[in-house]
Design a protein around this motif. Structure first.
Motif, PDB file in Angstrom:
ATOM      1  N   TRP A 212     -29.883   2.487   0.106  1.00 53.63           N
ATOM      2  CA  TRP A 212     -29.077   1.392  -1.256  1.00 53.63           C
ATOM      3  C   TRP A 212     -28.904   2.277  -2.585  1.00 53.63           C
ATOM      4  CZ3 TRP A 212     -29.369  -3.578  -1.000  1.00 53.63           C
ATOM      5  CH2 TRP A 212     -29.621  -4.222  -2.020  1.00 53.63           C
ATOM      6  N   ASP A 213     -29.186   3.446  -3.178  1.00 59.16           N
ATOM      7  CA  ASP A 213     -28.478   3.407  -4.373  1.00 59.16           C
ATOM      8  C   ASP A 213     -26.897   4.601  -3.622  1.00 59.16           C
ATOM      9  OD1 ASP A 213     -31.000   3.487  -5.752  1.00 59.16           O
ATOM     10  OD2 ASP A 213     -31.497   5.131  -5.811  1.00 59.16           O
ATOM     11  N   ALA A 214     -27.472   4.568  -2.747  1.00 51.33           N
ATOM     12  CA  ALA A 214     -25.417   5.341  -3.162  1.00 51.33           C
ATOM     13  C   ALA A 214     -24.928   3.742  -2.970  1.00 51.33           C
ATOM     14  CB  ALA A 214     -25.750   5.867  -1.464  1.00 51.33           C
ATOM     15  N   ALA A 215     -25.359   3.202  -1.662  1.00 47.27           N
ATOM     16  CA  ALA A 215     -23.830   2.029  -1.463  1.00 47.27           C
ATOM     17  C   ALA A 215     -24.082   1.155  -2.813  1.00 47.27           C
ATOM     18  CB  ALA A 215     -25.187   0.830  -0.906  1.00 47.27           C
ATOM     19  N   MET A 216     -25.315   0.890  -3.468  1.00 46.61           N
ATOM     20  CA  MET A 216     -24.772   0.744  -5.455  1.00 46.61           C
ATOM     21  C   MET A 216     -24.254   1.156  -5.851  1.00 46.61           C
ATOM     22  SD  MET A 216     -26.368  -2.135  -4.864  1.00 46.61           S
ATOM     23  CE  MET A 216     -25.529  -2.004  -3.446  1.00 46.61           C
ATOM     24  N   LYS A 217     -24.311   2.690  -5.961  1.00 50.34           N
ATOM     25  CA  LYS A 217     -22.422   3.489  -6.691  1.00 50.34           C
ATOM     26  C   LYS A 217     -21.664   3.519  -6.365  1.00 50.34           C
ATOM     27  CE  LYS A 217     -22.307   8.062  -8.484  1.00 50.34           C
ATOM     28  NZ  LYS A 217     -22.304   8.293 -10.058  1.00 50.34           N
ATOM     29  N   ALA A 218     -21.477   3.360  -4.416  1.00 46.80           N
ATOM     30  CA  ALA A 218     -20.176   3.034  -4.158  1.00 46.80           C
ATOM     31  C   ALA A 218     -19.434   2.270  -4.797  1.00 46.80           C
ATOM     32  CB  ALA A 218     -19.961   3.544  -2.351  1.00 46.80           C
ATOM     33  N   MET A 219     -20.275   0.727  -5.059  1.00 46.01           N
ATOM     34  CA  MET A 219     -20.006  -0.294  -5.227  1.00 46.01           C
ATOM     35  C   MET A 219     -19.378  -0.583  -6.456  1.00 46.01           C
ATOM     36  SD  MET A 219     -21.420  -4.061  -5.469  1.00 46.01           S
ATOM     37  CE  MET A 219     -21.833  -3.972  -3.282  1.00 46.01           C
ATOM     38  N   GLY A 220     -19.710   0.661  -7.383  1.00 39.99           N
ATOM     39  CA  GLY A 220     -19.597   0.073  -8.669  1.00 39.99           C
ATOM     40  C   GLY A 220     -20.855   0.481  -9.650  1.00 39.99           C
ATOM     41  N   LEU A 221     -22.073   0.079  -9.078  1.00 41.83           N
ATOM     42  CA  LEU A 221     -22.902  -0.399  -9.794  1.00 41.83           C
ATOM     43  C   LEU A 221     -23.971   1.444  -9.948  1.00 41.83           C
ATOM     44  CD1 LEU A 221     -23.906  -3.617  -8.659  1.00 41.83           C
ATOM     45  CD2 LEU A 221     -23.432  -3.149 -10.606  1.00 41.83           C
ATOM     46  N   ASP A 222     -24.111   1.881 -11.233  1.00 40.67           N
ATOM     47  CA  ASP A 222     -24.527   3.098 -11.257  1.00 40.67           C
ATOM     48  C   ASP A 222     -26.029   3.400 -11.691  1.00 40.67           C
ATOM     49  OD1 ASP A 222     -22.106   4.207 -11.165  1.00 40.67           O
ATOM     50  OD2 ASP A 222     -21.573   4.690 -13.077  1.00 40.67           O
ATOM     51  N   PRO A 223     -26.725   3.872 -10.670  1.00 42.57           N
ATOM     52  CA  PRO A 223     -28.862   3.571 -10.670  1.00 42.57           C
ATOM     53  C   PRO A 223     -29.013   4.488 -12.198  1.00 42.57           C
ATOM     54  CG  PRO A 223     -27.426   5.054  -8.387  1.00 42.57           C
ATOM     55  CD  PRO A 223     -25.856   5.008  -9.203  1.00 42.57           C
ATOM     56  N   SER A 224     -29.641   3.539 -12.345  1.00 40.83           N
ATOM     57  CA  SER A 224     -30.475   4.437 -13.738  1.00 40.83           C
ATOM     58  C   SER A 224     -31.826   4.200 -13.715  1.00 40.83           C
ATOM     59  CB  SER A 224     -29.438   2.927 -14.719  1.00 40.83           C
ATOM     60  OG  SER A 224     -30.474   3.481 -16.236  1.00 40.83           O
ATOM     61  N   ASP A 225     -32.269   3.292 -14.575  1.00 37.82           N
ATOM     62  CA  ASP A 225     -33.552   3.560 -14.816  1.00 37.82           C
ATOM     63  C   ASP A 225     -34.446   3.274 -13.652  1.00 37.82           C
ATOM     64  OD1 ASP A 225     -33.428   4.247 -17.539  1.00 37.82           O
ATOM     65  OD2 ASP A 225     -33.745   1.800 -17.985  1.00 37.82           O
ATOM     66  N   LYS A 226     -35.155   4.224 -13.428  1.00 35.95           N
ATOM     67  CA  LYS A 226     -36.850   3.805 -12.150  1.00 35.95           C
ATOM     68  C   LYS A 226     -38.155   2.751 -13.383  1.00 35.95           C
ATOM     69  CE  LYS A 226     -38.272   3.950  -7.927  1.00 35.95           C
ATOM     70  NZ  LYS A 226     -38.933   2.857  -8.267  1.00 35.95           N
ATOM     71  N   VAL A 227     -37.710   1.082 -12.160  1.00 34.05           N
ATOM     72  CA  VAL A 227     -38.421   0.685 -13.028  1.00 34.05           C
ATOM     73  C   VAL A 227     -39.620   0.230 -11.978  1.00 34.05           C
ATOM     74  CG1 VAL A 227     -39.018  -1.413 -14.641  1.00 34.05           C
ATOM     75  CG2 VAL A 227     -36.426   0.054 -14.691  1.00 34.05           C
ATOM     76  N   ALA A 228     -41.217   0.277 -12.436  1.00 34.35           N
ATOM     77  CA  ALA A 228     -41.848   0.280 -11.075  1.00 34.35           C
ATOM     78  C   ALA A 228     -41.414   0.397 -10.142  1.00 34.35           C
ATOM     79  CB  ALA A 228     -42.876  -1.387 -11.194  1.00 34.35           C
ATOM     80  N   TYR A 229     -41.377  -0.607  -8.885  1.00 35.77           N
ATOM     81  CA  TYR A 229     -40.922   0.315  -7.739  1.00 35.77           C
ATOM     82  C   TYR A 229     -39.674  -0.534  -7.447  1.00 35.77           C
ATOM     83  CZ  TYR A 229     -41.846  -4.532  -6.642  1.00 35.77           C
ATOM     84  OH  TYR A 229     -41.664  -6.723  -6.181  1.00 35.77           O
ATOM     85  N   GLY A 230     -38.225  -0.793  -8.663  1.00 32.06           N
ATOM     86  CA  GLY A 230     -37.153  -1.245  -8.669  1.00 32.06           C
ATOM     87  C   GLY A 230     -36.586  -0.055  -9.301  1.00 32.06           C
ATOM     88  N   ARG A 231     -35.644  -0.540  -9.264  1.00 30.57           N
ATOM     89  CA  ARG A 231     -34.788   0.738 -10.202  1.00 30.57           C
ATOM     90  C   ARG A 231     -33.223   0.064 -11.185  1.00 30.57           C
ATOM     91  NH1 ARG A 231     -33.552   6.024 -11.219  1.00 30.57           N
ATOM     92  NH2 ARG A 231     -34.943   6.098  -8.676  1.00 30.57           N
TER      93      ARG A 231
END
Length: 283
Positions: A212-231
């Motif tokens: 998921w993180d790799a797909a988001m980054k490729a889309m243009g949404l850079d992974p940032s803060d980890k929040v509970a069980y999300g990001r």
């Protein structure tokens, strides 16, 4: 069973006779609210009753998501300590971002949106749900800056989507579509559960568990803060769905192997392979 033991008379007026009857049977069966595992079992029972097919979006799926079990789920969340703790962490994170406009996409019963609205009383919080329950609307109206909307409108500083994308047929398309309403530099807080916890978690999404993180980054949404069980993911500019689709294709191919591995091995292996494959694909 007398429902007022579990639901206030003021809330009961917003429930249909069918809902009151069904909830009464549930509370009688479990001597009150079911526990989490029992809630999941009830959800699965309804899925089976309607004969839902995870590969087909039709009237059976619509009937499933209109069933009173989802009202029960919303009521359950508001007295379940772990669920409330997660929403407290999500709402605290949103408050720290000091946004002016927030959308809780697929926010259901509105618990999280109300918590955000109570922490940030000078901002607008919108729960994006096409068919909210009358009780959910009534509860939202007690927090003046929280309201329901059928769809995202214009731009938001923060969009939140918790436990949404494992339920949909094309998660990447939905992220792409909704993130168009996220301002540049805005943050998308996403929490997924790509696991077979309940039958309405669609198996075709499970490969995204590790990618998921790799797909988001490729889309243009850079992974940032980890929040509970999300990001949280930060929108940096224009979005690229096709780049995310390429990650998706790799992810699906790897899933036939890494699905059998423990997460502690599958997650880093997927990350490394995606990095190598993406690097090799560049001209």
């Amino acid at each position: 069973m007398e429902l007022t033991k579990w639901i206030s008379p003021d809330d009961l007026v917003f429930l249909s006779a069918e809902e009151r009857h069904w909830l009464g049977e549930v509370f009688s069966r479990f001597s009150g609210f079911p526990n989490l595992d029992q809630i999941w079992s009830l959800i699965d029972d309804v899925w089976k009753i309607f004969g839902c097919d995870p590969e087909v979006m039709d009237e059976r799926i619509s009937a499933f998501y209109s069933h009173p079990v989802w009202l029960l789920n919303g009521l359950f969340i508001e007295q379940h300590l772990e669920s409330l703790a997660n929403r407290e962490e999500f709402s605290n994170w949103v408050a720290k971002q000091a946004p002016q406009r927030v959308a809780d996409f697929g926010g259901g019963f509105g618990t999280l949106a109300r918590m955000i609205g109570q922490k940030l009383r000078d901002i607008t919080v919108e729960v994006i749900e096409p068919h909210p329950h009358p009780l959910a609307i009534a509860r939202a109206e007690k927090t003046p800056n929280v309201r329901y909307q059928k769809k995202l409108i214009e731009q938001y500083d923060v969009i939140v989507a918790t436990d949404v994308f494992e339920h949909v047929f094309d998660p990447l398309q939905l992220v792409y579509d909704t993130a168009q309403c996220l301002c540049i530099g805005g943050k998308y807080l996403i929490a997924n559960c790509f696991f077979p916890v309940i039958l309405c978690h669609l198996p075709q999404t499970f490969h995204l568990r590790y990618s998921w993180d790799a797909a988001m980054k490729a889309m243009g949404l850079d992974p940032s803060d980890k929040v509970a069980y999300g990001r949280a993911y930060i929108r940096r500019g224009e979005l690229n769905l096709e780049a995310a689709r390429q990650v998706e294709r790799y992810s699906i191919a790897m899933w036939q192997y890494n699905r059998f591995l423990p997460g502690r091995l599958a997650r880093p292996m997927t990350r490394v392979l995606l990095f190598l494959l993406n690097r090799g694909a560049k001209p």
